[in-house]
Motif scaffolding. Sequence first.
Motif, PDB file in Angstrom:
ATOM      1  N   LEU A 110       0.841  -1.197   0.000  1.00  0.00           N
ATOM      2  CA  LEU A 110       0.000   0.000   0.000  1.00  0.00           C
ATOM      3  C   LEU A 110       0.879   1.249   0.000  1.00  0.00           C
ATOM      4  O   LEU A 110       0.573   2.237  -0.689  1.00  0.00           O
ATOM      5  CB  LEU A 110      -0.923  -0.007   1.227  1.00  0.00           C
ATOM      6  CG  LEU A 110      -2.078   1.005   1.215  1.00  0.00           C
ATOM      7  CD1 LEU A 110      -2.975   0.800   0.012  1.00  0.00           C
ATOM      8  CD2 LEU A 110      -2.882   0.908   2.498  1.00  0.00           C
ATOM      9  N   GLY A 111       1.978   1.203   0.748  1.00  0.00           N
ATOM     10  CA  GLY A 111       2.914   2.310   0.718  1.00  0.00           C
ATOM     11  C   GLY A 111       3.522   2.509  -0.657  1.00  0.00           C
ATOM     12  O   GLY A 111       3.679   3.650  -1.131  1.00  0.00           O
ATOM     13  N   LEU A 112       3.880   1.415  -1.316  1.00  0.00           N
ATOM     14  CA  LEU A 112       4.413   1.511  -2.673  1.00  0.00           C
ATOM     15  C   LEU A 112       3.374   2.080  -3.637  1.00  0.00           C
ATOM     16  O   LEU A 112       3.703   2.844  -4.550  1.00  0.00           O
ATOM     17  CB  LEU A 112       4.875   0.128  -3.151  1.00  0.00           C
ATOM     18  CG  LEU A 112       6.152  -0.405  -2.494  1.00  0.00           C
ATOM     19  CD1 LEU A 112       6.380  -1.859  -2.903  1.00  0.00           C
ATOM     20  CD2 LEU A 112       7.353   0.451  -2.882  1.00  0.00           C
ATOM     21  N   TRP A 113       2.119   1.710  -3.415  1.00  0.00           N
ATOM     22  CA  TRP A 113       1.053   2.224  -4.289  1.00  0.00           C
ATOM     23  C   TRP A 113       0.888   3.733  -4.111  1.00  0.00           C
ATOM     24  O   TRP A 113       0.707   4.467  -5.071  1.00  0.00           O
ATOM     25  CB  TRP A 113      -0.255   1.505  -3.964  1.00  0.00           C
ATOM     26  CG  TRP A 113      -1.398   1.862  -4.854  1.00  0.00           C
ATOM     27  CD1 TRP A 113      -1.496   1.623  -6.194  1.00  0.00           C
ATOM     28  CD2 TRP A 113      -2.623   2.503  -4.469  1.00  0.00           C
ATOM     29  NE1 TRP A 113      -2.699   2.076  -6.672  1.00  0.00           N
ATOM     30  CE2 TRP A 113      -3.413   2.619  -5.642  1.00  0.00           C
ATOM     31  CE3 TRP A 113      -3.124   2.968  -3.257  1.00  0.00           C
ATOM     32  CZ2 TRP A 113      -4.683   3.199  -5.628  1.00  0.00           C
ATOM     33  CZ3 TRP A 113      -4.379   3.537  -3.245  1.00  0.00           C
ATOM     34  CH2 TRP A 113      -5.148   3.655  -4.419  1.00  0.00           C
ATOM     35  N   ILE A 114       0.966   4.194  -2.864  1.00  0.00           N
ATOM     36  CA  ILE A 114       0.776   5.617  -2.600  1.00  0.00           C
ATOM     37  C   ILE A 114       1.943   6.446  -3.115  1.00  0.00           C
ATOM     38  O   ILE A 114       1.762   7.449  -3.812  1.00  0.00           O
ATOM     39  CB  ILE A 114       0.590   5.862  -1.084  1.00  0.00           C
ATOM     40  CG1 ILE A 114      -0.669   5.154  -0.573  1.00  0.00           C
ATOM     41  CG2 ILE A 114       0.504   7.354  -0.779  1.00  0.00           C
ATOM     42  CD1 ILE A 114      -0.774   5.125   0.939  1.00  0.00           C
ATOM     43  N   PHE A 115       3.171   6.019  -2.785  1.00  0.00           N
ATOM     44  CA  PHE A 115       4.338   6.847  -3.050  1.00  0.00           C
ATOM     45  C   PHE A 115       5.107   6.446  -4.303  1.00  0.00           C
ATOM     46  O   PHE A 115       6.064   7.135  -4.677  1.00  0.00           O
ATOM     47  CB  PHE A 115       5.286   6.811  -1.847  1.00  0.00           C
ATOM     48  CG  PHE A 115       4.652   7.309  -0.580  1.00  0.00           C
ATOM     49  CD1 PHE A 115       4.353   8.656  -0.419  1.00  0.00           C
ATOM     50  CD2 PHE A 115       4.333   6.438   0.449  1.00  0.00           C
ATOM     51  CE1 PHE A 115       3.757   9.117   0.749  1.00  0.00           C
ATOM     52  CE2 PHE A 115       3.743   6.890   1.619  1.00  0.00           C
ATOM     53  CZ  PHE A 115       3.453   8.237   1.769  1.00  0.00           C
ATOM     54  N   GLY A 116       4.691   5.369  -4.946  1.00  0.00           N
ATOM     55  CA  GLY A 116       5.446   4.911  -6.116  1.00  0.00           C
ATOM     56  C   GLY A 116       4.857   5.312  -7.444  1.00  0.00           C
ATOM     57  O   GLY A 116       5.289   4.820  -8.488  1.00  0.00           O
ATOM     58  N   ARG A 117       3.908   6.221  -7.455  1.00  0.00           N
ATOM     59  CA  ARG A 117       3.213   6.545  -8.706  1.00  0.00           C
ATOM     60  C   ARG A 117       4.132   7.155  -9.743  1.00  0.00           C
ATOM     61  O   ARG A 117       3.925   6.964 -10.947  1.00  0.00           O
ATOM     62  CB  ARG A 117       2.043   7.491  -8.421  1.00  0.00           C
ATOM     63  CG  ARG A 117       2.427   8.832  -7.833  1.00  0.00           C
ATOM     64  CD  ARG A 117       1.182   9.608  -7.433  1.00  0.00           C
ATOM     65  NE  ARG A 117       1.521  10.891  -6.832  1.00  0.00           N
ATOM     66  CZ  ARG A 117       1.662  12.008  -7.519  1.00  0.00           C
ATOM     67  NH1 ARG A 117       1.499  11.987  -8.834  1.00  0.00           N
ATOM     68  NH2 ARG A 117       1.961  13.133  -6.908  1.00  0.00           N
ATOM     69  N   ASP A 118       5.158   7.892  -9.340  1.00  0.00           N
ATOM     70  CA  ASP A 118       6.077   8.496 -10.294  1.00  0.00           C
ATOM     71  C   ASP A 118       7.360   7.692 -10.467  1.00  0.00           C
ATOM     72  O   ASP A 118       8.207   8.058 -11.280  1.00  0.00           O
ATOM     73  CB  ASP A 118       6.446   9.917  -9.842  1.00  0.00           C
ATOM     74  CG  ASP A 118       5.247  10.853  -9.895  1.00  0.00           C
ATOM     75  OD1 ASP A 118       4.440  10.720 -10.826  1.00  0.00           O
ATOM     76  OD2 ASP A 118       5.120  11.696  -8.981  1.00  0.00           O
ATOM     77  N   LYS A 119       7.490   6.626  -9.692  1.00  0.00           N
ATOM     78  CA  LYS A 119       8.744   5.875  -9.684  1.00  0.00           C
ATOM     79  C   LYS A 119       8.591   4.461 -10.230  1.00  0.00           C
ATOM     80  O   LYS A 119       9.588   3.808 -10.546  1.00  0.00           O
ATOM     81  CB  LYS A 119       9.294   5.820  -8.256  1.00  0.00           C
ATOM     82  CG  LYS A 119       9.578   7.203  -7.666  1.00  0.00           C
ATOM     83  CD  LYS A 119      10.002   7.103  -6.222  1.00  0.00           C
ATOM     84  CE  LYS A 119      10.330   8.491  -5.655  1.00  0.00           C
ATOM     85  NZ  LYS A 119       9.155   9.395  -5.659  1.00  0.00           N
ATOM     86  N   LEU A 120       7.363   3.964 -10.304  1.00  0.00           N
ATOM     87  CA  LEU A 120       7.111   2.614 -10.799  1.00  0.00           C
ATOM     88  C   LEU A 120       6.416   2.671 -12.150  1.00  0.00           C
ATOM     89  O   LEU A 120       5.675   3.612 -12.438  1.00  0.00           O
ATOM     90  CB  LEU A 120       6.233   1.835  -9.804  1.00  0.00           C
ATOM     91  CG  LEU A 120       6.776   1.676  -8.382  1.00  0.00           C
ATOM     92  CD1 LEU A 120       5.725   1.028  -7.494  1.00  0.00           C
ATOM     93  CD2 LEU A 120       8.062   0.871  -8.370  1.00  0.00           C
ATOM     94  N   SER A 121       6.635   1.667 -12.944  1.00  0.00           N
ATOM     95  CA  SER A 121       5.907   1.587 -14.209  1.00  0.00           C
ATOM     96  C   SER A 121       4.432   1.331 -13.930  1.00  0.00           C
ATOM     97  O   SER A 121       4.079   0.814 -12.865  1.00  0.00           O
ATOM     98  CB  SER A 121       6.476   0.453 -15.064  1.00  0.00           C
ATOM     99  OG  SER A 121       6.157  -0.804 -14.476  1.00  0.00           O
ATOM    100  N   PRO A 122       3.533   1.690 -14.861  1.00  0.00           N
ATOM    101  CA  PRO A 122       2.107   1.448 -14.632  1.00  0.00           C
ATOM    102  C   PRO A 122       1.784  -0.002 -14.293  1.00  0.00           C
ATOM    103  O   PRO A 122       0.935  -0.266 -13.447  1.00  0.00           O
ATOM    104  CB  PRO A 122       1.467   1.881 -15.952  1.00  0.00           C
ATOM    105  CG  PRO A 122       2.399   2.913 -16.489  1.00  0.00           C
ATOM    106  CD  PRO A 122       3.776   2.450 -16.108  1.00  0.00           C
TER     107      PRO A 122
END
Length: 458
Positions: A110-122
Amino acid sequence: MDVLDLSRWQFGITTVYHFLFVPLTIGLSIIVAGLQTAWYRTRKPEYLKLTTFFGKLFLINFAMGVVTGIVQEFQFGMNWSDYSRFVGDVFGAPLAMEGLIAFFLESTFLGLWIFGRDKLSPRVHLATIWLAAIGTNISAYFILAANSWMQHPVGYRINNGRAELTDIWAVLTNSTTLVTFPHVIFGAFLTAAAFVLGVSAWFLLRRREEATFRISARLALAVALVSAVGVSFSGHWQAQIMTEQQPMKMAAAEALWEDERSAGFSLFAVGDVENGRNHVNLQIPYGLSLLSTNTLDGEVEGINDIQERYEALYGPGDYRPVVGLAYWSFRLMIGFGALSALLALAGLWLTRRGRLPAGRWFHRLAIAGIGLPFLANSLGWIFTEMGRQPWTVFGLMRTASAVSPNVDVFSVAITLVGFTLVYAVLAVIEVRLLLKYIRLGPQADRPEAESAVPTLSY
């Protein structure tokens, strides 16, 4: 009131309050993941808006659920220390697995989902919300496994007055868990669907973002109807297991006083608890036998006969729960769930072929209908826990023996008032936050939103 009564009230208030957030979190996690999947596959801006919008509401509710859930675990040591000593070796195992496996899984991703929007691929970002949602559902399974052990103890031995774990697999595959889990999960989906439908109806009633919320309303109606069917079938299965394992609970739920073949399902009863009989009892013929045994002529045990048998088995005492509470909580649970199903069925009919309901009445009903599954869930748990009384662990430990011996009435009363006031404040905060972000509606996305993941900033 004595320490036992106050402790029961305190734990009951905590549990019912906490469970207002749990089913919404479980159901919304899957719905939000589904909406993001639809956006990933279609790139339609409506799905992006809905993912972002309901994602914010999901996060608010998730945070409140975590806060209220932690308090529950502290109460085992504060008010119920004798219970904790007796069952800690068994009860602690699934709760530890929930914390170390499921909660870490859901919170991490959930943390990755919140803060990873600009850092992870779709694609990777989509995987994070699905893993968080899966973790949420696994968490529910472990907690229900612990609760189911209290309903039907398995995989243990008694050593020096304590229950010791001998088979964790038996605990995790307890027949009670296997019927309770789908019932709770379907109830959670129904709760989340009613919430999404009500919020969508609020926007449609005001003719805001109609193209966007027509999609979420239609999705919520479909999820609600499927979930209502799932709740019905899993509830039927659960009733059969309950009749076998806790016949007194089923007898109290139906105000059935004597053993009876071809027993009818009670619609309305007025009983005389002291003398163990009913003055009035309107029934659906053969309904209880069909619910409990899958046959029209099946025998269902009655309260008086079970009481006599339990006295011979466990010793003198009153083994009846509060019959009126069990009877009416069981009926109201079914009634509120059925109303949710009828609302979903009516909505799907009115919105067929992509139409919107011509009148405003359905939108208002949908908004009011948000509360129906919450009431059904709460009443279901009240029935489940109160119907097991006087047992904390069925057949092994009575509730009167589970309370902390060194806690006085004043201490419990002060903390009861304190917890209730704090929870009232938290409820106001939760509702105000939800209403604030609902009124704001879907926010305008950045220009690069076509290739980015939803913004989740507050």
